[in-house]
Write an enzyme that holds these catalytic residues in place. Structure first.
Site, short mmCIF file in Angstrom:
data_model
loop_
_atom_site.label_atom_id
_atom_site.label_comp_id
_atom_site.label_asym_id
_atom_site.label_seq_id
_atom_site.Cartn_x
_atom_site.Cartn_y
_atom_site.Cartn_z
CE LYS A 96 -0.36 -0.29 5.03
NZ LYS A 96 -1.09 -0.96 6.12
NE ARG A 137 -6.87 0.01 10.84
CZ ARG A 137 -5.64 -0.14 10.36
NH1 ARG A 137 -4.80 0.89 10.32
NH2 ARG A 137 -5.23 -1.32 9.92
CG HIS A 177 -4.23 -4.72 11.67
ND1 HIS A 177 -3.12 -5.31 11.12
CD2 HIS A 177 -3.92 -3.40 11.80
CE1 HIS A 177 -2.17 -4.38 10.94
NE2 HIS A 177 -2.64 -3.23 11.35
NE ARG A 222 -2.91 -8.23 7.58
CZ ARG A 222 -3.59 -8.67 8.63
NH1 ARG A 222 -4.28 -9.80 8.56
NH2 ARG A 222 -3.61 -7.98 9.75
CE1 TYR A 254 11.61 32.08 0.12
CE2 TYR A 254 11.73 29.69 0.39
CZ TYR A 254 11.48 30.80 -0.40
OH TYR A 254 11.10 30.62 -1.69
CB CYS A 278 13.29 25.82 0.24
SG CYS A 278 14.57 26.95 0.80
CG MET A 279 7.91 23.05 -2.28
SD MET A 279 6.72 23.86 -3.37
CE MET A 279 5.80 24.87 -2.22
CG ASP A 280 10.87 22.96 -4.94
OD1 ASP A 280 10.04 22.06 -4.87
OD2 ASP A 280 10.58 24.16 -5.13
C1 LIG Z 1 -0.36 -1.93 6.78
C2 LIG Z 1 -0.93 -3.21 7.22
C3 LIG Z 1 -0.11 -4.31 7.47
C4 LIG Z 1 1.40 -4.25 7.42
O1 LIG Z 1 1.88 -3.78 8.66
P1 LIG Z 1 3.47 -3.63 8.91
O2 LIG Z 1 3.55 -3.17 10.34
O3 LIG Z 1 3.95 -2.60 7.96
O4 LIG Z 1 4.07 -4.96 8.69
C5 LIG Z 1 -0.72 -5.51 7.77
N1 LIG Z 1 -2.07 -5.61 7.85
C6 LIG Z 1 -2.89 -4.57 7.65
C7 LIG Z 1 -4.35 -4.74 7.76
C8 LIG Z 1 -2.35 -3.33 7.34
O5 LIG Z 1 -3.17 -2.29 7.17
#
Ligand SMILES: *Cc1c(COP(=O)(O)O)cnc(C)c1O
Length: 371
Positions: A30, A128, A157, A213, A257, A304-306
């Site tokens: 993600k 969540r 989770h 995951r 700046y 700065c920005m860049d």
């Molecule tokens: C982002 C996410 C993960 C990964 O978590 P890490 O701490 O980066 O390993 C696993 N499961 C869900 C649902 C997530 O949103």
């Protein structure tokens, strides 16, 4: 940004050693793979042994399909109903936890002679997303009549897997196991069972189930200090730039700046083309160092920005007469040169945030080079 793909491969192999041969691995890609580039990182992770990909949005999943990736992709949250046609068209698996969404998905799939797979998100205490654990069985009874839906996975989770105190982790796991047992008693197959993020998979054996995951650790960063020393991770991301201008600024002159820095004299100010629009927080102004020629050099003036500026002391050994600083010289913002080393964790500590956020931010605009 340089992304060392061999580090990602190494990290996934380390993970495999840690969790044993049974659980599948979902590479969480993600937010453009936490800033590292989702398409490339997905390909590397799949080649290294991951078999699923995890994304946050339908759009992110579509991008991977457009790049030709055919492995299963889970959208880690329940997207808006408007995305249902795209879910099916792009063969994305959705997380699911409301009856309303379930019926809309089931109807849409059934009308086209399809069966939509979904993973049921269980809220075991993070509060969540997900069906509250005590309501999970009722929820499945309510939607399971639908011929257009297929429970392909069940997951939760953890809210505190990266914290020293195990109490909440244990509580969530107990609640989750109860749900799985209830399902099995009434012959609902939970499908692929998965709970662990990086921290849980590194620390605990009890919740590996069918799949883990892994996000932050595949990029070589630790989810928190608690996993350090328990698995060898190699950071994949480093940030480099080249000096674009050099100015001998007389004593007392301001720089940048707002003149938050004035020259103490005997310095060369070098300009570096990287700023907060590239993910370098302005809050670090006058409070960070970079690596130049293997040595730490202070950043000065407001970022700065860049662009930002650094101060090279003319008396320092960096400035011997045989090699004056030149436009085009390399600066390292995150990474290593000899013994000098700047880690995302130090920058995160300085900012009161976590490496996750900084990695994502550096993904905003920088060109990526994969090694
Ligand atoms: C982002 C996410 C993960 C990964 O978590 P890490 O701490 O980066 O390993 C696993 N499961 C869900 C649902 C997530 O949103």
């Amino acid at each position: 940004m340089e992304v060392d793909t061999s580090a990602i491969t190494h990290n996934i192999h380390e993970f495999r050693k840690k969790i044993g041969s049974r659980p599948k691995m979902m590479a969480v890609v993600k937010a453009d793979a936490y800033g590292h580039g989702a398409v490339k990182c997905s390909q590397v992770a799949l080649a290294a042994g991951a078999s699923w990909l995890g994304v946050a949005t339908v759009q992110e999943g579509m991008e991977l399909r457009d790049a030709g990736i055919t492995e299963p992709i889970l959208v880690l949250s329940q997207p808006p109903k408007e995305t249902i046609p795209a879910l099916l068209e792009f063969d994305l698996t959705t997380s699911l936890y409301t009856e309303d969404f379930a019926m809309a998905l089931g109807e849409f799939a059934a009308n086209r002679g399809k069966v939509a797979p979904f993973h049921l998100a269980i809220n075991t205490g993070m509060n969540r997303i997900g069906v509250w654990h005590a309501d999970a069985l009722d929820f499945m009874r309510m939607i399971s009549f639908h011929g257009g839906l297929r429970l392909e996975g069940t997951f939760t989770h953890f809210a505190t897997a990266d914290e020293p105190d195990e109490y909440v982790y244990r509580l969530q796991l107990r609640r989750f196991n109860e749900v799985i047992n209830q399902f099995k008693k009434v012959n609902i197959s939970p499908g692929i069972i998965h709970c662990d993020n990086s921290a849980a998979a590194i620390r605990y054996k009890d919740s590996l189930f069918d799949m883990v995951r892994i996000g932050i650790s595949m990029y070589g960063l630790h989810p928190s200090a608690i996993t350090r020393g328990t698995i060898e991770l190699w950071p994949a991301m480093s940030i480099h730039a080249r000096i674009t201008d050099l100015n001998e600024v007389p004593v007392g002159e301001g720089v940048g700046y707002g003149f938050s820095y004035h020259s103490p004299g005997n310095v060369v100010i070098a300009t570096v083309p990287l700023g907060y629009a590239d993910g370098l927080s302005r809050q670090l102004s006058n409070g960070m160092t970079v690596i130049y020629r293997g040595k730490y050099v202070p950043q000065v003036g407001n970022i700065c920005m860049d662009q930002f500026m650094i101060e090279i002391n003319k008396r320092s050994t960096l400035l011997n007469p045989f090699s004056p600083p030149e436009i085009g010289d390399e600066i390292i913002v995150i990474g290593r040169d000899g013994d000098a080393f700047l880690h995302l964790d130090e920058m995160a500590d300085a900012l009161g945030t976590i490496n996750y956020e900084l990695a994502c931010r550096f993904g905003m605009r920088l060109n990526r080079i994969y090694k």
